[in-house]
Every structure is written in structure tokens, then in C-alpha cells.
Design an enzyme around this catalytic site. Structure first.
Site, PDB file in Angstrom:
ATOM      1  N   TYR A  97       1.044   7.019  10.077  1.00  0.00           N
ATOM      2  CA  TYR A  97       2.328   7.369   9.457  1.00  0.00           C
ATOM      3  C   TYR A  97       2.473   8.896   9.341  1.00  0.00           C
ATOM      4  O   TYR A  97       3.492   9.475   9.724  1.00  0.00           O
ATOM      5  CB  TYR A  97       2.407   6.728   8.064  1.00  0.00           C
ATOM      6  CG  TYR A  97       3.472   7.305   7.170  1.00  0.00           C
ATOM      7  CD1 TYR A  97       4.791   6.895   7.288  1.00  0.00           C
ATOM      8  CD2 TYR A  97       3.165   8.271   6.202  1.00  0.00           C
ATOM      9  CE1 TYR A  97       5.782   7.431   6.463  1.00  0.00           C
ATOM     10  CE2 TYR A  97       4.139   8.805   5.386  1.00  0.00           C
ATOM     11  CZ  TYR A  97       5.436   8.386   5.522  1.00  0.00           C
ATOM     12  OH  TYR A  97       6.408   8.920   4.710  1.00  0.00           O
TER      13      TYR A  97
HETATM   14  C1  UGA Z   1       3.455   7.883  -0.867  1.00  0.00           C
HETATM   15  C2  UGA Z   1       4.500   7.176   0.009  1.00  0.00           C
HETATM   16  O1  UGA Z   1       4.253   5.797   0.097  1.00  0.00           O
HETATM   17  C3  UGA Z   1       4.614   7.749   1.382  1.00  0.00           C
HETATM   18  O2  UGA Z   1       5.740   7.191   2.042  1.00  0.00           O
HETATM   19  C4  UGA Z   1       4.749   9.226   1.273  1.00  0.00           C
HETATM   20  O3  UGA Z   1       4.926   9.818   2.490  1.00  0.00           O
HETATM   21  C5  UGA Z   1       3.526   9.757   0.569  1.00  0.00           C
HETATM   22  O4  UGA Z   1       3.572   9.260  -0.775  1.00  0.00           O
HETATM   23  C6  UGA Z   1       3.481  11.241   0.526  1.00  0.00           C
HETATM   24  O5  UGA Z   1       3.572  11.837  -0.529  1.00  0.00           O
HETATM   25  O6  UGA Z   1       3.292  11.814   1.571  1.00  0.00           O
HETATM   26  P1  UGA Z   1       1.016   7.318  -1.615  1.00  0.00           P
HETATM   27  O7  UGA Z   1       0.566   8.625  -2.160  1.00  0.00           O
HETATM   28  O8  UGA Z   1      -0.002   6.438  -1.028  1.00  0.00           O
HETATM   29  O9  UGA Z   1       2.140   7.490  -0.495  1.00  0.00           O
HETATM   30  O10 UGA Z   1       1.826   6.624  -2.808  1.00  0.00           O
HETATM   31  P2  UGA Z   1       1.530   5.437  -3.809  1.00  0.00           P
HETATM   32  O11 UGA Z   1       1.830   4.117  -3.191  1.00  0.00           O
HETATM   33  O12 UGA Z   1       2.288   5.778  -5.046  1.00  0.00           O
HETATM   34  O13 UGA Z   1      -0.039   5.481  -4.077  1.00  0.00           O
HETATM   35  C7  UGA Z   1      -0.640   6.426  -4.954  1.00  0.00           C
HETATM   36  C8  UGA Z   1      -2.102   6.103  -5.060  1.00  0.00           C
HETATM   37  O14 UGA Z   1      -2.244   4.839  -5.708  1.00  0.00           O
HETATM   38  C9  UGA Z   1      -2.824   5.982  -3.723  1.00  0.00           C
HETATM   39  O15 UGA Z   1      -4.040   6.649  -3.798  1.00  0.00           O
HETATM   40  C10 UGA Z   1      -3.083   4.488  -3.560  1.00  0.00           C
HETATM   41  O16 UGA Z   1      -4.296   4.203  -2.935  1.00  0.00           O
HETATM   42  C11 UGA Z   1      -3.113   4.001  -4.977  1.00  0.00           C
HETATM   43  N1  UGA Z   1      -2.639   2.600  -5.062  1.00  0.00           N
HETATM   44  C12 UGA Z   1      -1.435   2.243  -4.590  1.00  0.00           C
HETATM   45  C13 UGA Z   1      -3.467   1.666  -5.649  1.00  0.00           C
HETATM   46  O17 UGA Z   1      -4.596   1.967  -6.067  1.00  0.00           O
HETATM   47  N2  UGA Z   1      -3.018   0.384  -5.762  1.00  0.00           N
HETATM   48  C14 UGA Z   1      -1.778  -0.008  -5.319  1.00  0.00           C
HETATM   49  O18 UGA Z   1      -1.416  -1.202  -5.459  1.00  0.00           O
HETATM   50  C15 UGA Z   1      -0.966   0.952  -4.719  1.00  0.00           C
END
Ligand code: UGA
Length: 318
Positions: free
Chosen positions: A151
Site C-alpha cells: 500500500y
Molecule cells: C492508517 C491507515 O489505515 C492508512 O490508510 C494510512 O495510510 C496510514 O494510517 C498512514 O498514516 O499512513 P494505521 O497506522 O495502520 O494505518 O492505522 P490504524 O488502523 O489506526 O492502526 C494503528 C495501530 O493500531 C497499528 O499499529 C495497528 O497494528 C494497530 N491495530 C489496528 C491493532 O492493534 N488492532 C486493530 O484491530 C487495528
């Protein structure tokens, strides 16, 4: 301004279109209603935009097939929010959807922008995921991007296209690297929406890895304001790239503690393995963007999470 918002039925796109309409602008919104998540949620987002009246026009369409020259004919500002999201799902055969929606669609939009007669600026929604595990923190725009997810590779490729079209053809692009956006209408696959829903329904919160991963979470109204400023500020050179980050360097475990406090519920947490594509830490310097546009993050994590919780309760209670 007469704005085009791509991905208008999505999380950021719908909030941005509302803000532009409230500010008195004309808005054309396009969305293809992909099946990445429940389309009923996108229809509800779109309905919130449509209540602002007849200065809004909706086009249901795919950027890879729509007549973009026609759509851009009278547009002065483009806000390109459409894309295939999700860092953890972009592996394997699903990668094709990321190439189409993030790279090919952006290239097609940029080609149409070359000849758009009234275009003043095109703002592209890039991502902190272009950095991967960054070289330094807070990460500067000039640090070497090394995505950790397919991505992130597609978001970076499209960002490079925006720079290329600016340098070669004078298309007035600006790329904003969003750092994990949250708030009402956040996508259902993202952490806060999952955690808050589980907190209020007694469901299970699944943490990937040890929960010590750090994010620079950014509230959606701050992202919307960043878009408006990027589109209108004088000091933004064509092809510019900026971080937009909320300034909260917190771990997922610390977020859980805040959610427990705000919701008043014990949380039901289970832990699984870390997921491929997830970076350990994000944290962006916003000095360059602040200097160019006067933007500053205005919403603290606690205040933003409280709003996100209120929205979650409304959703759950119907
Ligand atoms: C988010 C967005 O989904 C992307 O589209 C975006 O481009 C990205 O931010 C970015 O800033 O570049 P992410 O940081 O993975 O990605 O966002 P979250 O889904 O809010 O996850 C935050 C953290 O929580 C991650 O470390 C993930 O591993 C963790 N998480 C997420 C969990 O531990 N459990 C979950 O059910 C979901």
C-alpha cells in the site's frame, strides 16, 4: 472555489466536502463505491454531505473510466482523497486493486489536470506509510521514504507522479502525507473505530503485537483544515510534499488506557502476532507545512477520541 473531491463518500472526503460547502464553495464529488467496506456506511457519509444543498453535485464513477476532462472543465481545486486504503491488506492478489485505485487512477487524474483550464491547485492525499520505519523522528519530508507495505509503495508512486506532473507540465500539485487519521466516520477496519466499538459493546479488542507501536494520530478536522490551507495558501510551490501530523506520539497501549478512562468500561483485550506491513513507529515533523500555510494541529488526542466515542455511541445505539 469550484472544488472536485474524489472519494467523497469516504471518511476524509465526506468531511472535507462538508467543510467546503459550509465555507460557501461549490463542490463536485465523485466516488465509485468500491467494496472495501460496507457501502451503507459510505451512503450515510454521502447523505451528510448532501444535506448542505444544491451547491453539491454527486457523480458516481470510477476515476479509471470517468470522463475526467469533462468533470474538470470548470474545477478550480481538486482534492484527491480516493484510493484503496489499508496497509495490512495490500499483499498478494489484492495488490492489483491498489495499483488501479492508487497509481493508475492518480495518473489519469493528473493527465486530465494538465489541460484543465481553470485549475489552481490539486491536493493529493498521500500517507505516512511512505516512510516505513523512518530514518529519524520526527520524520522530515526530505528523509528517505522506505515503505513497509505494498500500500505504501502505491501511495509513494502516486506522490512521485504528482511531483513529475508539476515539474514537467506545471500541474499545481501538493501532496499531504497524512499520519493515521481518526475521528467520526473513520473506516471500520481502522484501530480506533474497532477499539471504541468494542469498548461500548463489550466486544473483544485485538491488539497486533505488543501494543508498543507508536503512532502520530491526527484528528480529521485538522486534516480537513490542512487540505483547505494547502489548496489556498500562497507559499506552496508546485510539486510540494508535506507531512500533516497531529503531534501525538503515543503507543497503542496508551490509547487503550485513554479509551478505558473515557468510556468508563473495562476493556476486553486479546493479543495476536504483529501483522506484516505494520510499521513500529510514525511521527512527523510539521514545521515545513506550518511555515508554508500557517496550519497547526488544533485537536488533542483526548478531545478527538471523545468525539470519536460520541459518534461510536450514536452508531451503536442507532
Ligand atoms: C492508517 C491507515 O489505515 C492508512 O490508510 C494510512 O495510510 C496510514 O494510517 C498512514 O498514516 O499512513 P494505521 O497506522 O495502520 O494505518 O492505522 P490504524 O488502523 O489506526 O492502526 C494503528 C495501530 O493500531 C497499528 O499499529 C495497528 O497494528 C494497530 N491495530 C489496528 C491493532 O492493534 N488492532 C486493530 O484491530 C487495528
Amino acid at each position: 472555489m469550484r472544488a472536485l473531491v474524489t472519494g467523497v463518500a469516504g471518511f476524509v472526503g465526506s468531511h472535507l466536502a462538508e467543510r467546503l460547502l459550509i465555507d460557501g464553495h461549490e463542490v463536485v464529488g465523485i466516488d465509485s463505491f468500491t467494496d472495501y467496506y460496507d457501502n451503507a456506511l459510505k451512503a450515510a457519509n454521502l447523505a451528510q454531505v448532501q444535506v448542505h444543498g444544491d451547491r453539491f453535485t454527486f457523480v458516481e464513477g470510477d476515476l479509471n473510466t470517468a470522463d475526467l476532462e469533462l468533470i474538470l472543465r470548470n474545477v478550480t481545486h481538486v482534492f484527491h482523497q480516493a484510493g484503496q486504503p489499508g496497509v495490512r491488506l495490500s499483499w498478494g492478489k489484492d495488490f492489483a486493486a491498489y495499483i488501479d485505485a492508487n497509481i493508475a487512477a492518480t495518473q489519469r487524474l493528473l493527465e486530465a489536470a494538465r489541460t484543465a483550464p481553470r485549475l489552481e491547485r490539486l491536493v493529493y492525499a498521500s500517507s505516512s506509510s511512505v516512510y516505513g520505519d523512518a530514518e529519524t523522528y520526527p520524520t522530515l519530508e526530505t528523509d528517505r521514504p522506505m515503505p513497509r507495505s505494498p500500500y505504501g509503495v502505491t501511495k509513494l508512486a502516486a506522490e512521485h507522479l504528482c511531483v513529475l506532473y508539476a515539474k514537467n507540465f506545471g500541474v499545481p500539485t501538493v501532496s499531504l502525507r497524512y499520519f493515521t487519521v481518526y475521528g467520526p466516520r473513520q473506516r471500520p477496519d481502522m484501530a480506533f473505530t474497532r477499539f471504541l466499538r468494542a469498548a461500548v459493546t463489550g466486544g473483544i479488542i485485538t491488539i497486533y503485537g505488543d501494543g508498543e507501536q507508536v503512532r502520530d494520530f491526527t484528528y480529521v478536522a485538522d486534516i480537513v483544515d490542512a487540505n483547505v490551507r494547502a489548496a489556498t495558501a500562497d507559499g506552496v510551490p508546485p510539486g510540494a510534499v508535506y507531512n500533516v501530523a497531529g503531534g501525538s506520539s503515543v503507543t497503542v497501549n496508551e490509547v487503550l488506557a485513554i479509551i478505558k478512562e473515557l468510556s468508563g468500561h473495562e476493556l476486553n483485550v486479546e493479543r495476536t502476532d504483529a501483522v506484516d506491513g505494520d510499521v513500529r513507529r510514525t511521527g512527523g515533523s510539521t514545521e515545513a507545512f506550518e511555515a508554508a500555510t500557517g496550519w497547526k494541529s488544533a485537536v488533542s488526542l483526548e478531545a478527538g477520541l471523545a468525539n470519536h466515542l460520541t459518534w461510536t455511541l450514536e452508531q451503536v445505539q442507532g
